[in-house]
Each structure stands twice: as C-alpha cells, then as structure tokens.
Design a protein around this motif. Structure first.
Motif, mmCIF file in Angstrom:
data_model
loop_
_atom_site.group_PDB
_atom_site.id
_atom_site.type_symbol
_atom_site.label_atom_id
_atom_site.label_comp_id
_atom_site.label_asym_id
_atom_site.label_seq_id
_atom_site.Cartn_x
_atom_site.Cartn_y
_atom_site.Cartn_z
ATOM 1 N N ARG A 257 0.828 -1.214 0.000
ATOM 2 C CA ARG A 257 0.000 0.000 0.000
ATOM 3 C C ARG A 257 0.859 1.260 0.000
ATOM 4 N NH1 ARG A 257 -5.244 1.489 3.821
ATOM 5 N NH2 ARG A 257 -5.956 3.244 2.537
ATOM 6 N N ASP A 260 2.399 1.639 -3.418
ATOM 7 C CA ASP A 260 1.454 2.090 -4.428
ATOM 8 C C ASP A 260 1.116 3.566 -4.256
ATOM 9 O OD1 ASP A 260 -0.094 1.435 -6.722
ATOM 10 O OD2 ASP A 260 -1.907 1.412 -5.495
ATOM 11 N N ARG A 263 4.115 5.450 -5.527
ATOM 12 C CA ARG A 263 4.184 5.336 -6.988
ATOM 13 C C ARG A 263 3.217 6.310 -7.640
ATOM 14 N NH1 ARG A 263 3.746 -0.544 -9.600
ATOM 15 N NH2 ARG A 263 1.857 -0.518 -8.346
ATOM 16 N N TYR A 320 -3.197 -6.732 -9.631
ATOM 17 C CA TYR A 320 -2.457 -5.477 -9.614
ATOM 18 C C TYR A 320 -1.320 -5.519 -8.599
ATOM 19 C CZ TYR A 320 -1.399 -0.532 -8.989
ATOM 20 O OH TYR A 320 -0.751 0.673 -8.901
ATOM 21 N N GLU A 321 -1.595 -6.016 -7.403
ATOM 22 C CA GLU A 321 -0.578 -6.014 -6.359
ATOM 23 C C GLU A 321 0.573 -6.967 -6.665
ATOM 24 O OE1 GLU A 321 -2.308 -6.631 -2.524
ATOM 25 O OE2 GLU A 321 -3.468 -4.764 -2.587
ATOM 26 N N SER A 324 2.282 -5.592 -10.674
ATOM 27 C CA SER A 324 2.748 -4.239 -10.976
ATOM 28 C C SER A 324 4.065 -3.872 -10.304
ATOM 29 C CB SER A 324 1.682 -3.215 -10.565
ATOM 30 O OG SER A 324 1.524 -3.194 -9.148
ATOM 31 N N VAL A 330 0.830 2.220 -13.382
ATOM 32 C CA VAL A 330 0.000 2.478 -12.211
ATOM 33 C C VAL A 330 -1.385 1.881 -12.446
ATOM 34 C CG1 VAL A 330 1.279 4.532 -11.526
ATOM 35 C CG2 VAL A 330 -0.634 4.756 -13.117
ATOM 36 N N LEU A 331 -2.258 1.996 -11.451
ATOM 37 C CA LEU A 331 -3.548 1.324 -11.488
ATOM 38 C C LEU A 331 -4.368 1.731 -12.707
ATOM 39 C CD1 LEU A 331 -5.546 -0.585 -10.135
ATOM 40 C CD2 LEU A 331 -6.318 1.336 -8.715
#
Length: 372
Positions: A257, A260, A263, A320-321, A324, A330-331
């Motif tokens: 978290r 992310d 990022r 995603y986790e 990536s 990115v998301l």
C-alpha cells in the motif's frame, strides 16, 4: 559548497520536497486510521536527519517547514505528530528552530518539534535499532552519502508502519566505488560483500554510463530488499539540460500500500509517454519530449499480462498487487489496458454480485486469461 546548496531552492529540490510532503500526509492518514481501528499507539513520527535550515536564502520553505505546515492543517496530526529534525550544522538548526517558532499555529502541536545538532553516525543507528519505534516516516537527505547506510534504513524500517525515503547521490557514489578513501562509506551503503563485488565489476568491465547507472541502482535495490525492504521505488533526477543523471530518490517500504501510494505521487511528478511514467524528473523533457527512450510503452502491458497470467483467473486487486511491482504502470494503466482487452475478447471478466457495469474494474472483479 554546502552554503551554496542552501542559497536558493532549485526546482529539483522543490519537486523532492513536494514528493516527501505529499507522501507524509497520505501515509499519516493511513497509519492513524489503523491506529484508531485497532487501538494501537497514538503517535506517529516524522524524522529528518539532514534537515537543513528553516528557509532557503531566497525565502523558499525547506522540507521540515512544509511538513509542519501540512501537520498544522490536520487535527489528528496536531495531536499525534512527533517531529524530529537533525543537522550537523548549528547555523542550520538555529535557522530551523527560529522558522518553526514563527509558524502560525505551531502551539497546536501536542508534541513540540525536536531539533538536534549532530553528526549522523553509529550512535543514531544504535538508538533506533535498540527501540521499538512508533510508526515513523524517515527522510534521509545527506549532501553526499556520509551518514546514509543500510543499517540506518533497517533500524527504522524494522517496525510496524515505518517507511523511508532517502537521497541517493548517484554521481558521488559512482565515483566513490573506486576510491580507497571512502571504502567504509560504500560498505555502509551497499554492505561489505556487495560493495566489493561492485568495485571488482567496475575494475574488470567497461560499462557505458547508462549501463553503469542501471547496475548501481539495481544493486542498491537488491541490497534494500535483502534486508527486508520488499518494496523499493527509485525516482531519477536529471541535470537541467537533461543530458545526465544527478541523483535518485529511493522509497523503501515493507507494504504494497505504501509502495502504491508513493508510486502514484511519483507518477504525478514524472514525465509520461502514452500515459506511462518514466519515474524521473527531467527538466529537458518539457523542451524535447523525445530526447530519451521509453521505459516500457503502454502497449507492452497487454502482452506482459497475456504471457505472465496465461491460464489464470485472478481478482483485480490481487493481479495489480502481484504484477505491478517493479513496473512503471499504475492502477489506471491496468484498468485502461484490461478494459480494452475485454472489449477485444482477449480476457473475460466476472463479478456475480453485485452485477458489474462493463468498462469498470472493482477490486473483486475476477479476470480470466486464456491459456497459451
């Protein structure tokens, strides 16, 4: 030279301060929410060991003052923040203390900011290592590399909720790897075994500047991961002409978290091509947007997903986790590519309850990739 550094706030220093301040605000909200939910410790810390003065000589605010201004706007931080600032230069700490005392509303902080004067060395590492720290965000921004070490980062990162950002002076470190007089500093930074291997590699191999940089940054990343910093994110800064790298900002965390969140913040400050961030601040990009090669164009993400996830069904959050990390996407890049792949029939998506609207991607949506 150090005095000249604080004459005025260069644009790169401003970007660096903004990245750190934005992350601190989001990080503190996440930590405080968890503390309230689980009844944990009711304090959070911001630690800056190379704090500099309160203001640059052109009047621009330094990072410590930006952090405190941010905290003063947040009632929870006013109650919980423990701010620790250090600098070896007494003139800087006096300037910082004066600037802090002049901040409007500074009395709202329950815990008075601490300002220390001293060298960053083994005693600070041992102090942090011997204690269980409250959730802390450590910022290490030395003028060169003295005082920065794996042991320092690990001494803070070991405890729950602790993250770190540090300044990595690539040019000085690159030169220092073959300088006998600074071997102890290189060993502190990379670890003795890795520093020796780096030195041997450079003595035996002729590397181009770009290869040398990539190799050093990768070795730093691996060293941080080996000590427990699972999520590492470097952000490159180039010189005003955009012709060479000057330094990197490294973010280190044990949790996805935090990775992310940072990022996303670095994405906002990075030059982009086709929606993909280069994770660098390059003053030349605004003038010559095609000056440098892309890291990975967005079109590559589709092929990577089809190859890496072939035959699997994964919820969006897990995909995603797991996929990536270490990539420049990115998301919103994932959402854009996956929705396009669904429209083209390359993947299928399912969300039994509640029914999913086409073109949306909630965390629990199941994505099925074809076998290859």
């Amino acid at each position: 030279m150090v005095d000249q550094f604080f004459e005025e706030q260069a644009e790169q220093s401003q970007i660096k301060a903004e990245i750190v301040t934005k992350y601190f605000l989001v990080w503190s909200k996440v930590i405080i929410a968890a503390q309230k939910r689980y009844g944990r410790e009711n304090r959070v810390a911001y630690i800056d060991l190379f704090a500099g003065p309160g203001r640059y000589r052109d009047g621009a605010l330094s990072t410590p003052i930006m952090i405190l201004q941010t905290a003063l706007q947040e009632p929870d931080l006013c109650e919980r923040l423990v701010a620790i600032f250090n600098d070896k230069d007494e003139a800087n700490t006096e300037s910082l203390q004066q600037a802090i005392s002049e901040l409007p509303g500074i009395e709202k902080l329950k815990h008075k900011p601490q300002v220390w004067t001293g060298e960053v060395g083994d005693h600070i590492v041992q102090t942090f290592a011997s204690k269980t720290l409250i959730p802390s965000f450590l910022f290490v921004d030395p003028f060169g590399y003295k005082g920065l070490s794996l042991q320092l980062v690990n001494a803070v990162l070991k405890d729950w909720g602790c993250d770190c950002v540090f300044f990595f002076n690539y040019n000085r470190i690159s030169m220092g790897l073959n300088n006998d007089s600074v071997i102890p500093h290189m060993q502190a930074l990379f670890g003795a075994t890795r520093a020796a291997a780096l030195r041997e590699r450079f003595n035996q191999t002729s590397l181009r500047p770009m290869e040398r940089e990539a190799f050093i940054v990768d070795e730093m990343t691996q060293a941080l991961r080996e000590m427990g910093g699972e999520f590492v994110l470097p952000f490159r800064f180039r010189n005003p002409e955009g012709t060479r790298t000057t330094h990197h900002l490294f973010f280190v965390s044990k949790h996805f978290r935090g990775y992310d969140i940072m990022r996303g913040i670095m994405y906002d400050h990075s030059h982009k091509e086709q929606g993909v961030a280069k994770f660098e601040y390059n003053p030349a990009d605004a003038r010559w947007p095609s000056l440098f090669d892309l890291l990975r164009p967005l079109e590559d993400l589709e092929e990577m997903l089809l190859e890496d996830c072939a035959g699997e069904t994964l919820p969006m959050k897990m995909l995603y986790e797991s996929h990536s990390v270490g990539k420049p996407f990115v998301l919103k890049n994932y959402r854009e590519v996956l929705c396009r792949m669904e429209q083209e029939g390359k993947v299928t998506m399912d969300r039994p309850c509640p029914p999913r609207k086409r073109g949306t991607l909630a965390p629990d949506v199941q994505i099925t990739f074809p076998r290859r």
